[in-house]
Design an enzyme around this catalytic site. Sequence first.
Site, short mmCIF file in Angstrom:
data_model
loop_
_atom_site.label_atom_id
_atom_site.label_comp_id
_atom_site.label_asym_id
_atom_site.label_seq_id
_atom_site.Cartn_x
_atom_site.Cartn_y
_atom_site.Cartn_z
N GLU A 45 24.17 -20.16 -3.07
CA GLU A 45 24.21 -20.48 -4.50
C GLU A 45 22.82 -20.51 -5.11
O GLU A 45 21.84 -20.87 -4.44
CB GLU A 45 24.89 -21.83 -4.77
CG GLU A 45 26.41 -21.81 -4.72
CD GLU A 45 26.95 -22.28 -3.40
OE1 GLU A 45 28.16 -22.15 -3.17
OE2 GLU A 45 26.15 -22.76 -2.57
N THR A 46 22.78 -20.13 -6.38
CA THR A 46 21.60 -20.23 -7.23
C THR A 46 22.04 -20.97 -8.49
O THR A 46 23.13 -20.71 -9.02
CB THR A 46 21.06 -18.84 -7.60
OG1 THR A 46 20.65 -18.17 -6.40
CG2 THR A 46 19.88 -18.93 -8.55
#
Length: 262
Positions: A45-46
């Site tokens: 995830e970002t």
Amino acid sequence: MRSFRQVDVFGSGPLTGNPVAVVHDADDLDDERMQLFAQWTNLSETTFLLRPADDRADYRLRIFTPSRELPFAGHPTLGSAHAWLEAGGTPQGDRVVQECGAGLVEIERGERLAFQAPPLIKDGPVDEPTLATITDALGIGRDDVVDAKWVDNGPGWVGVLLGDARDVLALEPDNSRFDGLEIGVAGPWRDGGSDADVEVRAFVPGDGIGEDPVTGSLNASLGQWLAGTVLPEHYVAAQGTAIGRAGRVHVRREGETVWVGG
């Protein structure tokens, strides 16, 4: 130029957890740019910190895998809260309040950051055809499954309980057979073979990452299912062992509320 931080979440020491990329002051980035950046980081995830739309929140968070946006995810929530506080963010109250696609999420500050598990959006038993897909993907028999349940708080989790932690570690899933499912597997440590109470693995081949190292959203929903029944009300989950990480997730139930810390 905007600030960027990479935070290792749920680790039991340096470089043992699950990293999240956090972009500050991202209000001027559009959806396409956010998704492209998440593809570029190639992390599970970002996240992107924005001004809140709800005045009860301290900030708004958008969460992207390399292939899609999520309404909620756990290790990005803790990592982003850490990054926001480290950058000088000051919460309105005793707890940090995050606004995201799943609504408002409270994060307490103590010995470690911990988020309040959001409500499940899909709950209940797993039908036999879906369970057959799950056992086929995991390479196990139907009799190996102690229990299975939908435990989806946003990403799409279905939870599978096995009899022992070593059964969890022995899994060799076939990523081509998941049929879009995101599967979380748990098994208790019964004989003191670990400092943790339960071993957890998370398989998400549809997001292009195979096995997630340490997963806050899954541990939150597993805690809502298992804490106080199969597991103690306060317990520690190990995750990432099979892929060379040493994640530790601290879960505690207080009445109907579950907190997930790391």
